[in-house]
Write a protein that holds these residues in place. Structure first.
Motif, PDB file in Angstrom:
ATOM      1  N   PRO C 125       2.094   0.166   0.986  1.00  0.00           N
ATOM      2  CA  PRO C 125       1.651   1.352   0.836  1.00  0.00           C
ATOM      3  C   PRO C 125       3.303   1.968   0.268  1.00  0.00           C
ATOM      4  N   TRP C 126       4.546   1.676   1.029  1.00  0.00           N
ATOM      5  CA  TRP C 126       5.166   2.137   1.486  1.00  0.00           C
ATOM      6  C   TRP C 126       6.233   2.194  -0.397  1.00  0.00           C
ATOM      7  N   LYS C 128       4.876   0.915  -3.112  1.00  0.00           N
ATOM      8  CA  LYS C 128       4.166   1.209  -3.472  1.00  0.00           C
ATOM      9  C   LYS C 128       4.812   3.178  -3.627  1.00  0.00           C
ATOM     10  N   ASP C 129       4.870   3.404  -3.205  1.00  0.00           N
ATOM     11  CA  ASP C 129       5.025   4.997  -3.418  1.00  0.00           C
ATOM     12  C   ASP C 129       6.330   4.528  -3.932  1.00  0.00           C
ATOM     13  N   ARG C 132       6.748   5.001  -7.563  1.00  0.00           N
ATOM     14  CA  ARG C 132       6.322   6.072  -7.898  1.00  0.00           C
ATOM     15  C   ARG C 132       7.343   7.150  -8.115  1.00  0.00           C
ATOM     16  N   GLU C 195       2.495  -3.502  -8.516  1.00  0.00           N
ATOM     17  CA  GLU C 195       1.624  -2.844  -7.257  1.00  0.00           C
ATOM     18  C   GLU C 195       0.261  -3.306  -7.154  1.00  0.00           C
TER      19      GLU C 195
ATOM     20  N   GLU D 144       4.465  15.359  -6.251  1.00  0.00           N
ATOM     21  CA  GLU D 144       4.191  14.724  -5.701  1.00  0.00           C
ATOM     22  C   GLU D 144       4.976  13.666  -5.871  1.00  0.00           C
ATOM     23  N   TYR D 147       7.756  14.227  -2.847  1.00  0.00           N
ATOM     24  CA  TYR D 147       7.030  13.435  -1.697  1.00  0.00           C
ATOM     25  C   TYR D 147       7.340  12.147  -2.609  1.00  0.00           C
ATOM     26  N   ASN D 148       6.925  11.477  -3.486  1.00  0.00           N
ATOM     27  CA  ASN D 148       7.348   9.523  -3.866  1.00  0.00           C
ATOM     28  C   ASN D 148       8.907  10.124  -2.795  1.00  0.00           C
ATOM     29  N   PRO D 152       8.425   8.429   1.641  1.00  0.00           N
ATOM     30  CA  PRO D 152       8.571   7.738   1.927  1.00  0.00           C
ATOM     31  C   PRO D 152       9.537   7.208   3.299  1.00  0.00           C
ATOM     32  N   TYR D 160       3.912   3.985   8.025  1.00  0.00           N
ATOM     33  CA  TYR D 160       3.144   4.155   6.506  1.00  0.00           C
ATOM     34  C   TYR D 160       1.328   3.344   5.963  1.00  0.00           C
ATOM     35  N   LYS D 171       0.738  14.165   2.759  1.00  0.00           N
ATOM     36  CA  LYS D 171       0.455  14.602   1.786  1.00  0.00           C
ATOM     37  C   LYS D 171      -0.361  15.548   1.156  1.00  0.00           C
TER      38      LYS D 171
END
Lengths: 273, 273, 273, 273
Positions: C125-126, C128-129, C132, C195, D144, D147-148, D152, D160, D171
């Motif tokens: 997930p880390w 993946k973000d 993003r 992903e 967002e 955030y990304n 992370p 995470y 989040k």
């Protein structure tokens, strides 16, 4: 220095200061006196209890006996009984850490927090054979041979090189001790008592909040050993000390104090972050 | 097995295969025969030259003599002369790496590429005292004592534990060797010859393209030693092998082959990226 | 540059040299041209095959399509078919390593040896973000924003600081590329295709002899990722490169060559030590 | 919450508890409120002082201004003056650690002990460009995206992944904050204020007894940064936290408390071992 009896055997201990009690458990070559530099700091805000295991310091020597760690775990239980300690935090290094782990497994309700420096979950074949080398060096009754076999490996190469004055003093103190057949026999029995140590399949049952400390240049119980312990103890917290060897509290005394007292005296163990 | 003479002393060597020449230098306890498992791979595309240092294998034993590394550096120079080698790549591990470094400093034009496994820039006081423990164990003439003093520390604890069959065979082979006074005296002289080793202030003069290999569980010449070497040799390239000890080529033989041959046979050393 | 068709899509590749074949798989931002500095060394003794994945280099752009890694694994299978390759060693870095793993799982008989640089077993997930964040930076159509988001993190801080001239050139080349909406859309699709990548529960089925390479300052697929891969692939061999980041072959090109060619060309994989 | 004025600017702070004073300095995205989970533990035996730097929490926003760290160092000096603090220990993390270092250099007599979590000696070009990526993400005004880009990287990949509930809550709280142009502008100014930070040539002048804490998975100010700091500060003591990222006090809160309070409250700093 106080003492009490377990049947015909004497156990010597020191009990100083006031506050949350801390029991400090010796490494294999140590005695209560080895902690002298730390006493002022530890008793500043805590009750500090030190104890000589059998075959250490002033406690009874178990001449001619074979024994396992269990005899020391039981000694520790007798100490708790003698002092009517309902609960205490325990700090152990190496041999002392191994006794601390077994005590925490057998007497869950007596242990508050646990601090393990340079400690393994079992005596692997590699360490067992290194112990055998120590025993063989002891049988030579040659203090310098024993020194060279057992001492360099417990320090980081850098400390050993940079603290030459300190190491020279250490050698002057230790070579006569290591030339004493009585001491060498004690060391042999203590070393043999560790050969059967193995809690790797039950260590996850420890319930105490536990701080695990690795020294990155520990070449007797290297970092992997504590990785194993940290992974299996549920409430574990792990730190590493760069540049220190197996006798980490002598190489980094302020970190030893910081970690022991900081962890044991922390008000909260859980944080709602 | 071939040999040549340096005055009244014999030097044994093996010279096999065709291609870019590689000279492979033994660790302290080794001989040309120790490399047998690697010969097929090394001679597949290269000329492979192995040699016994004095007090190793079949080369002359220097009974009753004190000497330093220089005698082995000179032996190596004589080998180059004997073979009329104009330039060769050199691979050394531990003791062999130390000789390789000194040869590269003294005979810059003879060295093509250099590969150093588990090698230090000097014998620090810590390693010196460990060597003294080996010597003391040798003086007991007790093969098992010598084994327990010198062998566990050169393997990673994990390998020592997991490869029990292999280690048992190793012990059966080595204990008789380690009970042989002649071998123990050779080891004592080789160990003493390393005490004065110190190139830490000149190692930056090495001009050869150099690959430096650390084993993360090397507890005789730990990673910090190679960090020092890698930092100072100008054209250095450094890799680490996780999970291996001081005798890294036995624990990770395919990586030993990969690194030596990959580095020595690489066409380009500079890349226009 | 050659090409072949898969239905209506073109795949571009390079096929050079003679000897044991090596297929070299690109990281996400790369193309066959990115390997130019390595071609001479790789084709010296091997047949070297490079290929552009879809959305890379000159292969077809998959505008408006969602896809997973499988489309690239299938592209690779088509390449093997096209070249009538019965068996080849595969080298992959990052994205290319992930495709290599999946190909090795799906086409066991086609893979000789496997070399994985900076590769993980799944997109956590880390990561993946972080992907993003790259996509969001791409949507700004601001080349410098994309550069600062995606480039520093793939180098070690030390390389980034010390190779300022090289990095400045790199920036001059990359900022225009990163300002190109077509390229940014390709990057978005390639990023999204990763992903769903997850072989963590089947990776142990890989049968190929595998070399795994970590860079100690890889901050996208840190060392722990390769520890996992190395632990699970049965015939794995693991090394670490100190001081290198995610784009390890650019920071340490000679080690890249050494490791790939040394491992793939090693005659023996098993040693009777 | 109390406050005082520096000319026309307000500084908000909290001052709680009794005992040896500790001033706790925020990381770049934090405010006094971020420390809420730690307050009970810290004020149990100490006086705990928290403060919002300019552009943080409730202290004045410096809209339209360019500034360096010095303005925050001066803010801290004004706080000492306001509270008539003659000496205090200072704990800082990241941005807060950088201000702490500069304060300790400029006001040697005001600093008792120093604790530096995840702190570097200068903003290297790599970190500067990462900061530029944060600023570019901020300019999108897309919460967002910000955030990304920024979140992370400040956690370890494992935390995470494993603390998904906690991260999801995080989040939900942060995306609205990161969508607020005022906050994003504050972050931009704070980020820019760090670009010129560089004490690498004077850091050895720090006289305070200093604890340096690294997190092994800190990918913003990786371990090498603290190695540098630890090597140069004369009275330094260094520990590493395995498995934690840049926001180490959130990942390992009990270790944060242990280390800060254990170090600051240790009676002795020197030990006659």
């Amino acid at each position: 220095m106080s003492h009490f009896w377990i049947n015909d055997k004497q156990v010597f201990f020191e009990d100083e200061g006031y506050g949350t009690p801390i029991v400090l458990l010796n490494g294999i070559m140590m005695s209560t006196r080895s902690w002298a530099p730390f006493v002022e700091s530890f008793k500043a805000n805590n009750r500090l209890i030190r104890v000589d295991f059998f075959d250490q310091g002033q406690s009874t020597k178990l001449i001619g006996q074979n024994y396992t760690h269990q005899i020391q775990v039981d000694l520790l239980k007798s100490l708790f009984d003698h002092l009517k300690l309902e609960k205490a935090s325990i700090v152990g290094i190496s041999y002392g850490g191994e006794i601390a782990i077994q005590f925490a497994l057998q007497h869950k309700n007596l242990v508050d927090r646990l601090v393990l420096f340079n400690t393994a979950a079992y005596t692997n074949p590699w360490l067992k054979d290194i112990g055998r080398a120590w025993i063989a060096a002891g049988k030579t009754r040659n203090g310098e041979a024993y020194y060279n076999t057992a001492i360099p490996v417990i320090y980081s190469p850098k400390f050993y090189e940079e603290q030459q004055v300190w190491m020279k003093n250490r050698k002057q103190v230790l070579v006569p001790v290591f030339s004493n057949p009585e001491f060498l026999d004690q060391m042999e029995r203590l070393t043999l008592s560790s050969e059967s140590y193995d809690v790797k399949d039950i260590i996850h049952e420890i319930e105490a909040e536990t701080l695990i400390v690795s020294a990155e240049e520990d070449y007797l119980t290297p970092v992997d050993n504590q990785a194993y312990v940290a992974k299996r103890i549920p409430k574990s917290h792990w730190v590493k000390i760069p540049g220190a060897g197996h006798a980490s509290m002598y190489e980094k005394p302020l970190l030893f104090t910081t970690l022991c007292l900081g962890f044991i005296n922390a008000k909260d163990t859980h944080y709602h972050i």
